[in-house]
Enzyme design. Structure first.
Site, PDB file in Angstrom:
ATOM      1  N   VAL A 134      34.510  44.151  38.078  1.00 34.27           N
ATOM      2  CA  VAL A 134      35.806  44.464  38.694  1.00 34.27           C
ATOM      3  C   VAL A 134      35.626  44.751  40.182  1.00 34.27           C
ATOM      4  CG1 VAL A 134      37.820  45.982  38.669  1.00 34.27           C
ATOM      5  CG2 VAL A 134      36.633  45.469  36.528  1.00 34.27           C
ATOM      6  N   GLY A 136      34.120  43.275  42.582  1.00 36.53           N
ATOM      7  CA  GLY A 136      32.822  42.956  43.187  1.00 36.53           C
ATOM      8  C   GLY A 136      31.984  44.157  43.550  1.00 36.53           C
ATOM      9  N   GLY A 189      36.588  27.235  50.702  1.00 42.31           N
ATOM     10  CA  GLY A 189      35.835  27.646  49.516  1.00 42.31           C
ATOM     11  C   GLY A 189      36.304  28.973  48.937  1.00 42.31           C
ATOM     12  N   LYS A 207      40.580  41.940  35.204  1.00 38.21           N
ATOM     13  CA  LYS A 207      39.999  43.131  35.824  1.00 38.21           C
ATOM     14  C   LYS A 207      40.841  44.366  35.508  1.00 38.21           C
ATOM     15  CE  LYS A 207      38.057  40.257  39.499  1.00 38.21           C
ATOM     16  NZ  LYS A 207      38.382  39.619  40.799  1.00 38.21           N
TER      17      LYS A 207
END
Lengths: 436, 436
Positions: A134, A136, A189, A207
């Protein structure tokens, strides 16, 4: 010094490669901080021959993650393959059943099977750590699970998807359309070729379901989440929000109410002066509201190989610092078998402020009709903006910001206005969230 | 279920009373989360007869905190008396020497004796937890000590004094003078009768010294902190900051540089668009910048009985969840005996942007003279504002914002301008800090 901690890593994508690199580069310092060495003794990935730019040293190669998970040569199984099903599920299950600690970054797996896996971990007396699942690198799991013990949480909310926040940030900063910003995000990206998962709220929902369990001591219920994405947010909404002192963010919100727990993911107006409104680009942020502490906010990088690896390493280090025979707290804060059944609050009962944007025929009586529909549904208005400049000769924009009312009342009022026949296009309704 | 964890609390002021109350109210939930009961079996405070509005149950009363600390009847000694000297020092020392875990909220004690106490704790294999000592309820110690293991920290900075932030927030919001806001803060109980400790930066410095040690693996050195308070910040500074896109905050900053570690506490310009600039009133915030993670920011209530008690309870719970024979990480991240000597960077070498406000005689050539002094010291300017409206008939305000330069260059240039005889009052120099 204690024996080295032997880890087996399944999945050598961006995050897995970062973890291996970080263990190599920071080895001496990690040993000093943990009191023992952390050694990746075994790895597993799909393609053995791919050049990942990392030194795997003498790590033993496994082709089958389940076999790696069960290997008696490892103390910790690090699952970085992703996906809610196999091989992630079977290998994590195998590792726990074999008495190995597990570290995973897999939100999909936990949102679906977290409680079952937690029960196995607790039965076997091993740890299941998942900080990277969750937001990062932001230590929100550690905060909810350890630091806020004894606090009664009333609400958790946050920006948990960098792609969506990047798009909304650029839309606001540059006046571009949703489609243009999505293309930019894909080019850079930040967004997948199929962006549905990020922009329609699924990723945030996964999350959120984990945070909800930690916050409220209930079982994870990812299927009970109300979800609305950001693809229908327009420049008209963003400009109107700014004019009224708000900014639009894709929030995940979990909140205790009288009728149960609300879990919702939707575009949300937050006050421009709030801390969370300043969270721009791919940055994530989670706010936690409790009885003892008030509001705590954590913000930082929510994705990316190194940021995610940082959380994985933190989880591994917590295991390294502990010693055999010790026991840590339960996986989701409370023992898995004591987690309460999830009681879903009805979305129609949701109480809050609303932003409503109507595009109407420019004719006499329209405004009065709208006002009447609001009054008929007991909706009191905080502000009303009617744009002087017509969007074209024949139509006008009317924007309403309501005081606290209910989802049901707003739906009824908006349906009424629609039936009245004054609208020239679909009305826009965006929920407003209090934020410090 | 394991044996109850027996705690002894020394100090029953606001925080101590909140801890006792919280243990009572949240007992069932804490037991579920920790797997054992947490029982305050003994207390100690100055006045036995004072009504604190709390139920002390059967807790044994001690008159001497050192005696409580040594008592074989407790597992954890909770020090909430405050102060860098005795009885806090002798009792914490006694508790650790007797093999009791210690939880403390005492920043002064740790900033002075932290390394010595950590060495005792590590030798005895007990925990010394101190989350509440820095930024109240915000889990910044846990984050630095546990979550960011393996990250190399380059900078830690934050708003760590609620009194100072409250004053600056009101000055900006209401256009009041420093003195008026200080009086308001005193009236509301946010500032002491003698506010020196808060507004001149001492309190921030204590907290910063602890974070510096955790962040950089060095010994604590609270005496090596450059310190400037907020009492000479004026409305002219605040207005000029706003005009240039900045807001003034009292920051504590610790930063690794080529020549050593900078520790500084001073009024600082942060970009208005940064997250930390939105931290208002008594709220605290700490930002941590690392190689792997980028910038992480934590914000929340930095003081108050309940918020501080929340951190104390978290620390106690971490001990409750562990079991005899286990060992956790070192007190300041690295083992006390391996902490590096503190190497102080020279403040004159500090590199950064500067805000400089001159009040000058309104006459020809002044501006050219100022520009020359800057150029002579290789200072390049990002913006120059000369206020059209003279502050009175005979004087004008000139505001400069520099690109990155050094403290030494700015001092030399400002001294030059002062010597030139154009100034009508003391120049104001405020450092600018990058912030996301």
């Amino acid at each position: 010094m204690a024996e080295p901690l032997r880890i087996g890593i399944a999945g050598l994508g961006t995050v897995g490669a970062s973890v291996v690199r970080m263990l190599g580069q920071k080895g001496t310092e990690l040993t000093r901080q943990c009191g023992r060495e952390i050694v990746p003794v075994a790895v597993c990935a799909r393609d053995r021959n791919r050049d990942r730019g990392i030194d795997l040293g003498n790590a033993h190669w496994f082709d089958d993650p389940v076999e790696l998970a069960r290997s008696p040569g490892i103390d910790v199984f690090v699952e970085l393959m992703g996906g809610e099903g196999d091989p992630a599920l079977s290998s994590v299950r195998a590792a726990l059943e074999s008495g190995r600690h597990v570290v995973t970054a897999n939100k999909a797996l936990l949102s679906r099977h977290g409680v079952e896996l937690a029960a196995i971990a607790e039965k076997k007396g091993v740890l299941l750590n998942y900080e990277a699942a969750v937001a990062g690198g932001i230590p929100v799991i550690k905060t909810l699970r350890e630091a806020l013990v004894g606090n009664t949480v009333s609400r958790v909310f946050g920006i948990m998807n960098g792609t969506a926040n990047y798009i909304l940030t650029r839309m606001e900063a540059e006046g571009l359309s949703f489609e243009e910003c999505l293309k930019e995000a894909q080019r850079l990206g930040y967004a997948e070729a199929d962006p549905t998962f990020d922009i329609e709220g699924h990723d945030t929902a996964h999350k959120l379901s984990i945070l909800t369990s930690l916050a409220f001591g209930c079982r994870i219920s990812a299927d009970d989440i109300y979800m609305e994405g950001i693809s229908n947010i327009t420049q008209a909404d963003i400009r109107a929000a700014a004019e009224l002192g708000y900014r639009i963010k894709l929030l995940g919100v979990a909140q205790k109410t009288e009728s149960g727990i609300e879990q919702r993911v939707h575009p949300t107006m937050v006050p421009t002066s709030s801390v969370i409104a300043q969270v721009h680009g791919v940055t994530n942020a989670v706010a936690i509201e409790t009885d003892m502490l008030g509001e705590l906010l954590l913000s930082g990088p929510g994705a990316g190989g190194n940021a995610t690896a940082s959380a994985v390493i933190g989880d591994i280090a917590d295991i390294a610092k502990s010693r055999p025979g010790f026991q840590h707290g339960p996986v989701f804060g409370r023992p898995a078998k004591e987690l309460q059944p999830y009681r879903r609050a009805r979305m129609r009962a949701h109480a809050g402020g609303y932003f409503i944007r109507f595009t109407v025929h420019d004719r006499i009586g329209v405004f009065a009709a709208i006002a009447k529909r609001m009054a008929d549904n007991d909706i009191s208005l905080e502000s009303i903006v009617q744009h002087g400049e017509a969007t074209d000769d024949a139509q006008k924009t009317v924007i309403l910001v309501t005081h606290e009312t209910t989802e049901a009342a707003v739906h009824k009022a908006v349906e009424g206005v629609t039936r009245d026949g004054h609208l020239t296009s679909r009305p826009q309704v965006i929920r407003i969230e209090r934020a410090a």
